[in-house]
Write an enzyme that holds these catalytic residues in place. Sequence first.
Site, mmCIF file in Angstrom:
data_model
loop_
_atom_site.group_PDB
_atom_site.id
_atom_site.type_symbol
_atom_site.label_atom_id
_atom_site.label_comp_id
_atom_site.label_asym_id
_atom_site.label_seq_id
_atom_site.Cartn_x
_atom_site.Cartn_y
_atom_site.Cartn_z
ATOM 1 N N THR A 182 -3.772 -6.130 -3.047
ATOM 2 C CA THR A 182 -3.042 -7.384 -3.179
ATOM 3 C C THR A 182 -1.560 -7.061 -3.345
ATOM 4 O OG1 THR A 182 -2.852 -9.514 -4.310
ATOM 5 C CG2 THR A 182 -3.517 -7.645 -5.677
ATOM 6 N N GLU A 183 -0.718 -7.816 -2.617
ATOM 7 C CA GLU A 183 0.700 -7.449 -2.492
ATOM 8 C C GLU A 183 1.428 -7.439 -3.827
ATOM 9 O OE1 GLU A 183 2.230 -10.526 0.078
ATOM 10 O OE2 GLU A 183 2.531 -11.922 -1.581
ATOM 11 N N ASN A 184 0.922 -8.216 -4.811
ATOM 12 C CA ASN A 184 1.592 -8.250 -6.098
ATOM 13 C C ASN A 184 1.248 -7.048 -6.974
ATOM 14 O OD1 ASN A 184 -0.880 -9.732 -5.879
ATOM 15 N ND2 ASN A 184 -0.605 -10.520 -7.933
ATOM 16 N N SER B 161 3.992 -1.338 -3.731
ATOM 17 C CA SER B 161 3.005 -2.125 -2.995
ATOM 18 C C SER B 161 3.420 -2.303 -1.536
ATOM 19 C CB SER B 161 2.847 -3.488 -3.669
ATOM 20 O OG SER B 161 1.853 -4.243 -3.031
ATOM 21 N N GLN C 138 9.255 -10.071 1.405
ATOM 22 C CA GLN C 138 9.011 -9.615 0.034
ATOM 23 C C GLN C 138 9.223 -8.105 -0.142
ATOM 24 O OE1 GLN C 138 5.509 -9.889 -3.339
ATOM 25 N NE2 GLN C 138 5.355 -11.145 -1.542
#
Lengths: 211, 218
Positions: free
Chosen positions: A46-48, A88, B102
Amino acid sequence: MTLSKAEMAALVARDIPAGSFVNLGIGQPTMVADHLDAGHGVVLHTENGMLNMGPAPAADEVDPDLTNAGKQPVTELAGAAYFDSAASFAMMRGGHLDVCVLGAFQVSAGGDLANWHTGAPDAIPAVGGAMDLATGAKSVFVMMTLFAKDGSPKLVPTCTYPLTGVGCVDRVYTEVAVFDLTPEGVVVRETFGTTTPEQLADALDLPLRLR
Amino acid sequence: MTTICADVDEAVADVADGSVVLIGGFGMAGMPVQLIDALIRQGATDLTVVSNNAGNGDTGLAALLARGRVRKMICSFPRQADSHVFDGLYRAGRIELELVPQGTLAERMRAAGAGIGGFFSPTGVGTQLAAGKETREIDGRHYVLEAPLRGDVALIGAHRADRMGNLVYRKTARNFGPVMATAATTVVAQVVQVVETGELDPEAVVTPSIYVDRVVAA
């Protein structure tokens, strides 16, 4: 007959190689997790900032410090690891992720992806990790309906929506067929229900190849 | 030398108007809500805020935006189900938005904190978000030049600090905290608990004290 969203998710899960490191985009791709066989050792990223993410917790086990990319509560599986956002995304950009599964507004025959912005004047754009995933993952799978609400095809010769990535999509899962996007063109991998490749060729403004 | 502040108001007392403020968190996970509330009381305005999102609901960053203190948001994902405060400001033309992928957002701050003058990234090549930027082909792949992103102040959330300012985080609340801690002139960490020096396992420290200027338990 066309595939339900759950059937599409099961199909994607079936095609993810055992032992892969996989990122599932927010929305419909998240459903793929429900169909992964625990014995195949697929590790969800998961990117977080987490590897080996687990399913949603019971209501009394929700931890606000443990969420997925959609900010929904999740759990950790044995062997999980946490890391910061720079690490990440280095995993993505550096080519360490095997597969990512994303939604899309449009995909072009050449593998261009449009999924972050409709370009409408009053729309608020939001990109999140979509460009990093599309660019970085070794294989990019898209899950989408083959046609928009107005009936126009979403698998197109050239995207009209703003691009997320260029030439990045490898395979497109839809409710009527699965397509491989290859250097030789769009290949119909399989069709569902009464859909035939000839019908698809009529409906899409694209040359299609049979597998 | 890290200062252990008595309260959150002391921790943000000197934030100047016009500052670039890095604010940690992914949604509400890791967001230093009490520091943001103190910044609202402190009154600094005309701020540029760098954060992954542009506020959720009506608390934390959303509350700062609602007071009209933020001139510009630099973020990756403003539009969410509960981003009504930002949405209203943006549609009214009352806030500027710089949208950044991001990973590029994180890496631009990493570069600033690591003394790197910019970097070539494959992310965004051929898209609107690379428009006007220098591109280069390296070993057959296309890249876009991205600039470092530095803050005047970073407000981050961590789990525990020792009195020297070493930080440990908790689960996915870590997210942007470690990289923001390297990229601002003044770094303020809100933690659940301050422990005595020596009580954190040095092998488990994620943000070493050299990056941290102020710590406050909140």
